[in-house]
Every structure is written in structure tokens, then in C-alpha cells.
Design a protein around this motif. Structure first.
Motif, PDB file in Angstrom:
ATOM      1  N   GLY A  59       0.802  -1.229   0.000  1.00 16.03           N
ATOM      2  CA  GLY A  59       0.000   0.000   0.000  1.00 16.03           C
ATOM      3  C   GLY A  59       0.832   1.275   0.000  1.00 16.03           C
ATOM      4  O   GLY A  59       1.916   1.318   0.586  1.00 16.03           O
ATOM      5  N   LYS A  60       0.307   2.279  -0.681  1.00 17.78           N
ATOM      6  CA  LYS A  60       0.982   3.586  -0.702  1.00 17.78           C
ATOM      7  C   LYS A  60       0.156   4.539   0.167  1.00 17.78           C
ATOM      8  O   LYS A  60      -0.899   5.013  -0.239  1.00 17.78           O
ATOM      9  N   ILE A  61       0.655   4.777   1.372  1.00 23.58           N
ATOM     10  CA  ILE A  61      -0.076   5.580   2.355  1.00 23.58           C
ATOM     11  C   ILE A  61       0.819   6.717   2.826  1.00 23.58           C
ATOM     12  O   ILE A  61       2.000   6.496   3.104  1.00 23.58           O
ATOM     13  N   GLU A  62       0.271   7.887   2.915  1.00 26.38           N
ATOM     14  CA  GLU A  62       1.020   8.994   3.512  1.00 26.38           C
ATOM     15  C   GLU A  62       0.179   9.627   4.613  1.00 26.38           C
ATOM     16  O   GLU A  62      -1.036   9.738   4.498  1.00 26.38           O
ATOM     17  N   LEU A  63       0.861  10.032   5.671  1.00 26.72           N
ATOM     18  CA  LEU A  63       0.199  10.690   6.792  1.00 26.72           C
ATOM     19  C   LEU A  63       0.511  12.184   6.726  1.00 26.72           C
ATOM     20  O   LEU A  63       1.664  12.572   6.580  1.00 26.72           O
ATOM     21  N   MET A  64      -0.532  13.017   6.819  1.00 31.17           N
ATOM     22  CA  MET A  64      -0.325  14.461   6.852  1.00 31.17           C
ATOM     23  C   MET A  64      -1.201  15.070   7.938  1.00 31.17           C
ATOM     24  O   MET A  64      -2.340  14.666   8.111  1.00 31.17           O
ATOM     25  N   LYS A  65      -0.650  16.035   8.654  1.00 35.61           N
ATOM     26  CA  LYS A  65      -1.393  16.644   9.765  1.00 35.61           C
ATOM     27  C   LYS A  65      -2.408  17.652   9.231  1.00 35.61           C
ATOM     28  O   LYS A  65      -2.095  18.480   8.380  1.00 35.61           O
ATOM     29  N   LEU A  66      -3.627  17.547   9.746  1.00 40.07           N
ATOM     30  CA  LEU A  66      -4.691  18.489   9.389  1.00 40.07           C
ATOM     31  C   LEU A  66      -5.638  18.647  10.568  1.00 40.07           C
ATOM     32  O   LEU A  66      -6.237  17.684  11.027  1.00 40.07           O
ATOM     33  N   ASP A  67      -5.755  19.880  11.053  1.00 44.33           N
ATOM     34  CA  ASP A  67      -6.733  20.184  12.093  1.00 44.33           C
ATOM     35  C   ASP A  67      -7.801  21.082  11.476  1.00 44.33           C
ATOM     36  O   ASP A  67      -7.555  22.256  11.191  1.00 44.33           O
TER      37      ASP A  67
END
Length: 297
Positions: A59-67
Motif C-alpha cells: 500500500g501507498k499511504i502517507e500521513l499528513m497533519k490536518l486540524d
């Protein structure tokens, strides 16, 4: 016909570390999509990435911060995404807060309207340049059966003239539905190929029911289990809205069971009068004014 192969497609899912968003991320990743988990809590986000990768090591997964309760964070996220990616096939506006005690976002909006609607409104507007240039892209926005009987109280959007948690939740979910419909209308009006679709999960047993002050009472949890469906089933309308090739835009997808509480995804028609053109237009104008995000079609 559901698209089963999403190889090379890029999807953003807000609030993807648990519940409906997590199940949708798992599914889209298994179909080959590059999935960006846009989450407020990065620790929970990392755990979600690991769980998805266990099932799908390729899997190609990226984590990015978003509030979504902070417009500065929304702008930062959009800027980072636009720098890193040159296409956006799917934006899934999924994250939500449900019936918290009265509170405000960083920008002074009532917490539910600010996070559930205004945060997603701003995010969509800021990502619009990429959505417009990506062929057959779509925006999926999650509403709720709580939109039924709700109304937008333009004179008390911030809750300073009185606040009832459930009433304001319904207002935020009606705003999601009206935004999705109005957005699709504006895409079509400007000859833009992108489509906008709304959906809702019926009553799904997710951690939305376990938020707010203290724990959910035991009898409520029992009732929720009895009336609800598991999160993976609740995610089916989202997945359908995101991947069903016959959708033209402007549809509302929900479970097909009694009261649309559970079941398989189907096109649902909201009650007459829900799509009030004046309300939709006014909501759009007010949302642009409050967020300072102007959609450039």
C-alpha cells in the motif's frame, strides 16, 4: 459499476485514523490508490497507517497533519499537498465531531459547524486548482441522517445565543449536504469535469458515539449496537460515492435499509425542500466570508 482498480489515483481522506475514514482508506489502498490520511492526531494516524500496511504491505499511504478546527492548519495542509502532488482524484471530506459540549475552533467558530463544515469548505476551495486539472476527479462529503429536520440558523452560527449540541450537529451535517449539492451545481455551471457527491453512513458504531464529556452510558452503547452497523459496513456509502462510475454528481448516497439506518449503498432522495436554493447560496457566501477562502472556478 464500482471501479476496482485505482492504481495511480490519489485520494485524501480527512479523519482517516478511525471509523468510516479508516475503513475507506483501507479499501481504497487495497484497490491501488495512493491514500493520504489527513488527521489531527499524528500518533493515532501512525497506528492507522501500520494497521493498513499489515493488510496491504504494498500500500501507498502517507500521513499528513490536518486540524479542521484551525484554518491556519487547513491552509498549511493544502500548501504542502499542492507542493508534493500534481493531481488529486478524490477528496473525501469525512472527519467530524459529534455532540461535544459548547466549544469554539481556533478561529472562533462553533466547534461542530467550524470543523464539520467550514474546515472542509476551506480545504475543498484551497485544493480546487488541483481537482480542476485532474480528469474525472471527485469530492465526496459526508453528511448524516441528522440533517433531517435540521436548519441553518444564520443568526446564531457561533452558538452565542444558545447552544444545543444535537441541534448544532444537525445544522453542521445539513451544511455538509447543501455544500456538496451546491458545489456540484457550480462545477457544472462552469463546465468543470469534477463532480461532487454527498453520502452518509446510516447509524454506524464508530468512536463518534464515544466522544464528548465522559463516557457514553452503557445502555446507550447497547442501543447503538442494536440499531447500528459496524464501521466497515457504514463505510460502503463512502466507497460507493468515491468509486461508482455511473454517478453524475449531485447524488446523495446512503444505506438502503429502513430509515436509511443500515444496509447497502443506494441513491437516496432527501426530503422535499432540503435543497433550498436561497439557503444553499447564502450558506456558500457566508462560508466564503468566514473562511476567507474564495472558490476560483
Amino acid at each position: 459499476m464500482l471501479s476496482e482498480n485505482l492504481t495511480g489515483k490519489t485520494a485524501i481522506i480527512t479523519g482517516a485514523n478511525s471509523g468510516i475514514g479508516f475503513e475507506a482508506a483501507k479499501d481504497l489502498s487495497a484497490k491501488g490508490a495512493i491514500v493520504v490520511l489527513a488527521v489531527r492526531n499524528e500518533e493515532k494516524g501512525k497506528a492507522a497507517v501500520e494497521r493498513i500496511m499489515q493488510n496491504n504491505p504494498e500500500g501507498k499511504i502517507e500521513l499528513m497533519k490536518l486540524d479542521l478546527a484551525d484554518l491556519h492548519s487547513v491552509r498549511q495542509f493544502a500548501r504542502s499537498f499542492l507542493e508534493e502532488y500534481d493531481s488529486l482524484d478524490l477528496l473525501i471530506n469525512n472527519a467530524g465531531v459529534m455532540i461535544p459540549p459548547y466549544g469554539k475552533t481556533k478561529d472562533g467558530f462553533e466547534l461542530q459547524f467550524g470543523s464539520n463544515h467550514l474546515g472542509h469548505f476551506a480545504l475543498t476551495g484551497l485544493l480546487l486548482p488541483l481537482l480542476k486539472t485532474t480528469p474525472a476527479s471527485r469530492v465526496v462529503t459526508l453528511s448524516s441522517i441528522a440533517h433531517r429536520g435540521a436548519s441553518i440558523d444564520f443568526d446564531n452560527l457561533d452558538g452565542t445565543k444558545g447552544y444545543k449540541a444535537m441541534k448544532f450537529y444537525g445544522q453542521s451535517k445539513l451544511a455538509n449536504l447543501l455544500f456538496a449539492k451546491e458545489l456540484d451545481g457550480r462545477f457544472k455551471q462552469h463546465g468543470i469535469e469534477t463532480i461532487s457527491v454527498a453520502c452518509h453512513p446510516g447509524i454506524s458504531n464508530t468512536n463518534l458515539f464515544h466522544r464528548g464529556k465522559g463516557e457514553t452510558p452503557a445502555f446507550m452503547k447497547g442501543l447503538v449496537k442494536f440499531f447500528s452497523q459496524p464501521a466497515e459496513k457504514g463505510a460502503l456509502p463512502t466507497i460507493y460515492a468515491a468509486t461508482e462510475e455511473s454517478l453524475q454528481g449531485g447524488e446523495f448516497i446512503g444505506p438502503d435499509g429502513r430509515g436509511n439506518r443500515k444496509g447497502n449503498p443506494a441513491i437516496e432522495v432527501p426530503a422535499a425542500g432540503v435543497y433550498n436554493k436561497e439557503t444553499m447560496k447564502r450558506l456558500w457566501t457566508v462560508s466564503e466570508e468566514l473562511t476567507k477562502v474564495i472558490f476560483k472556478f
